[in-house]
Design a protein around this motif. Sequence first.
Motif, PDB file in Angstrom:
ATOM      1  N   GLY A  98       0.813  -1.212   0.000  1.00  0.00           N
ATOM      2  CA  GLY A  98       0.000   0.000   0.000  1.00  0.00           C
ATOM      3  C   GLY A  98       0.847   1.264   0.000  1.00  0.00           C
ATOM      4  N   LEU A  99       1.978   1.218   0.711  1.00  0.00           N
ATOM      5  CA  LEU A  99       2.873   2.383   0.754  1.00  0.00           C
ATOM      6  C   LEU A  99       3.519   2.615  -0.600  1.00  0.00           C
ATOM      7  CD1 LEU A  99       4.613   1.729   4.207  1.00  0.00           C
ATOM      8  CD2 LEU A  99       2.696   3.271   3.703  1.00  0.00           C
ATOM      9  N   LEU A 100       3.861   1.522  -1.290  1.00  0.00           N
ATOM     10  CA  LEU A 100       4.418   1.636  -2.636  1.00  0.00           C
ATOM     11  C   LEU A 100       3.392   2.264  -3.578  1.00  0.00           C
ATOM     12  CD1 LEU A 100       6.437  -1.161  -4.464  1.00  0.00           C
ATOM     13  CD2 LEU A 100       4.913   0.385  -5.680  1.00  0.00           C
ATOM     14  N   ALA A 159      -8.887 -13.109   8.923  1.00  0.00           N
ATOM     15  CA  ALA A 159      -7.682 -12.287   9.116  1.00  0.00           C
ATOM     16  C   ALA A 159      -7.014 -12.055   7.771  1.00  0.00           C
ATOM     17  CB  ALA A 159      -6.711 -12.985  10.070  1.00  0.00           C
ATOM     18  N   VAL A 160      -6.607 -10.804   7.519  1.00  0.00           N
ATOM     19  CA  VAL A 160      -6.014 -10.477   6.229  1.00  0.00           C
ATOM     20  C   VAL A 160      -5.024  -9.324   6.397  1.00  0.00           C
ATOM     21  CG1 VAL A 160      -7.920  -8.908   5.654  1.00  0.00           C
ATOM     22  CG2 VAL A 160      -6.530  -9.873   3.820  1.00  0.00           C
ATOM     23  N   ALA A 161      -3.938  -9.380   5.635  1.00  0.00           N
ATOM     24  CA  ALA A 161      -2.957  -8.292   5.659  1.00  0.00           C
ATOM     25  C   ALA A 161      -3.528  -7.078   4.935  1.00  0.00           C
ATOM     26  CB  ALA A 161      -1.653  -8.731   5.005  1.00  0.00           C
ATOM     27  N   GLU A 162      -3.606  -5.987   5.650  1.00  0.00           N
ATOM     28  CA  GLU A 162      -4.238  -4.767   5.138  1.00  0.00           C
ATOM     29  C   GLU A 162      -3.577  -4.267   3.860  1.00  0.00           C
ATOM     30  OE1 GLU A 162      -5.681  -0.568   7.131  1.00  0.00           O
ATOM     31  OE2 GLU A 162      -3.714  -1.359   7.666  1.00  0.00           O
ATOM     32  N   ARG A 163      -4.414  -3.979   2.857  1.00  0.00           N
ATOM     33  CA  ARG A 163      -4.034  -3.399   1.577  1.00  0.00           C
ATOM     34  C   ARG A 163      -3.151  -4.308   0.729  1.00  0.00           C
ATOM     35  NH1 ARG A 163      -2.324   2.707   1.753  1.00  0.00           N
ATOM     36  NH2 ARG A 163      -2.965   2.515  -0.413  1.00  0.00           N
ATOM     37  N   GLU A 178     -16.672 -10.926   7.818  1.00  0.00           N
ATOM     38  CA  GLU A 178     -16.011  -9.741   8.370  1.00  0.00           C
ATOM     39  C   GLU A 178     -14.506  -9.860   8.169  1.00  0.00           C
ATOM     40  OE1 GLU A 178     -15.505  -7.299  12.614  1.00  0.00           O
ATOM     41  OE2 GLU A 178     -16.692  -9.149  12.529  1.00  0.00           O
ATOM     42  N   LEU A 179     -13.913  -8.858   7.525  1.00  0.00           N
ATOM     43  CA  LEU A 179     -12.474  -8.841   7.307  1.00  0.00           C
ATOM     44  C   LEU A 179     -11.788  -8.138   8.471  1.00  0.00           C
ATOM     45  CD1 LEU A 179     -12.301  -7.901   3.491  1.00  0.00           C
ATOM     46  CD2 LEU A 179     -12.356 -10.179   4.543  1.00  0.00           C
ATOM     47  N   ILE A 180     -10.912  -8.873   9.153  1.00  0.00           N
ATOM     48  CA  ILE A 180     -10.132  -8.293  10.250  1.00  0.00           C
ATOM     49  C   ILE A 180      -8.759  -7.954   9.693  1.00  0.00           C
ATOM     50  CG2 ILE A 180      -9.307  -8.595  12.596  1.00  0.00           C
ATOM     51  CD1 ILE A 180     -12.373  -8.704  12.274  1.00  0.00           C
ATOM     52  N   LYS A 181      -8.503  -6.672   9.486  1.00  0.00           N
ATOM     53  CA  LYS A 181      -7.309  -6.232   8.771  1.00  0.00           C
ATOM     54  C   LYS A 181      -6.190  -5.828   9.737  1.00  0.00           C
ATOM     55  CE  LYS A 181     -10.133  -4.671   4.899  1.00  0.00           C
ATOM     56  NZ  LYS A 181     -10.264  -3.711   3.779  1.00  0.00           N
ATOM     57  N   VAL A 182      -5.010  -6.358   9.484  1.00  0.00           N
ATOM     58  CA  VAL A 182      -3.831  -6.023  10.289  1.00  0.00           C
ATOM     59  C   VAL A 182      -2.716  -5.563   9.356  1.00  0.00           C
ATOM     60  CG1 VAL A 182      -4.390  -7.533  12.228  1.00  0.00           C
ATOM     61  CG2 VAL A 182      -3.161  -8.457  10.266  1.00  0.00           C
ATOM     62  N   LYS A 183      -1.702  -4.951   9.919  1.00  0.00           N
ATOM     63  CA  LYS A 183      -0.710  -4.272   9.081  1.00  0.00           C
ATOM     64  C   LYS A 183       0.204  -5.212   8.303  1.00  0.00           C
ATOM     65  CE  LYS A 183      -0.419   0.300  11.155  1.00  0.00           C
ATOM     66  NZ  LYS A 183       0.488   1.338  11.722  1.00  0.00           N
ATOM     67  N   THR A 184       0.539  -6.373   8.865  1.00  0.00           N
ATOM     68  CA  THR A 184       1.523  -7.238   8.210  1.00  0.00           C
ATOM     69  C   THR A 184       0.991  -8.657   8.030  1.00  0.00           C
ATOM     70  OG1 THR A 184       2.573  -8.001  10.259  1.00  0.00           O
ATOM     71  CG2 THR A 184       3.368  -5.918   9.321  1.00  0.00           C
TER      72      THR A 184
END
Length: 276
Positions: A98-100, A159-163, A178-184
Motif C-alpha cells: 500500500g505504501l508503494l 484475518a487479512v494483511a491490510e491493503r 467480516e475482514l479483520i485487517k492487520v498491518k503485516t
Amino acid sequence: FFQAEHGIRDQPRSRGLGDVYKRQIYNIIYKKFLMMKTISKKIAPTGELRVGLNMSNFLLVNSEDANGLPDGVSPDIGKKLAKELNVSCKLVQFERPGLLADAVNEDRWDIGNIASEKERGKTIDFSDPYVNIDANFIFRNKDNFKSNEEINSAGIKIAVAERSAYDLWLSDNFKNAELIKVKTIDSSHKLFREGSVDVLAGLKPKLLEELEINDNFKIISNPFTYIKQSVGIKKGNPEILEFLNDFISKLIKEGYVESLLKKHNVQNKLSIPKIN
C-alpha cells in the motif's frame, strides 16, 4: 567523355541484394535504437531506473545480495529492465504494498513491482503479469468449510494483511464475512493462531507452512483469487505499457522468468503466466 561521344555510356552500378539487405537491417537497428532511447527517457528520465519493491512479499524479495541489497525475482526483473534500457538501477524499498502504491505520484519510483489489482488500477497502469501467486484460505478442522463461498458468510471473521492485493479483492467480493485487517502478513498469521478469527487469508506458500506445523489446520485447495505480479507505472503512458508488455512476454518466452524462479528456489511456489 570519349565513350559518351561515341554513344557508349558507363553502365550504372547496380546494388546487389546483399547491399539492399544490409541497408534494411541497418535501418531496423537504427529505428530500434531511437525507439529504445525515447522509451528509456520516458521511463527513467534521470538516467537511473528507480524500481519500487514491496519488501513484504517474501516470495519475490527473499534474500540479500553480497552488498546487502534486496535480492529475488522482483529485484532481478527490475535490473533486467534497466539493462534493456541501458541505464543504472536503484532499488527503492517499501515496507508494504500500500505504501508503494501511495507513492505513485510522489516521484519516488519509476516502476513499481507490485500486484495488479482493480483498486490500485485507479492510479497505476499495470503491465501483464510476470508471475502469479495463489491466494487461499486456511481454517480449523472443526469448522469443516468445503468451499470459498461458504466462508463468505455472516459471522465469519477472516484475518487479512491490510491493503494486500488479496485484501483489496476480498473487500470488493466478500460482503458477508467480516475482514479483520492487520498491518503485516505475520500479524495476520498470529491473529489466526491465537484463535481471534475463524479463517486466515494469505498467499498459498506461507499458508502451507502453517499446515506443516499444525495438524489442526486445513486449506481450501481452490484459490479464492490469483495475485498477478506486474510492473506498475504512472497512468497515461500507453507506449510505455506496450513496451513493458513486449518486454515481459519476451522474458517469459525465452525462459528468463523460469530461470529466475529456479535461481531463487521458488519454482514450486509461483506460476508463470501463459503467453499466447
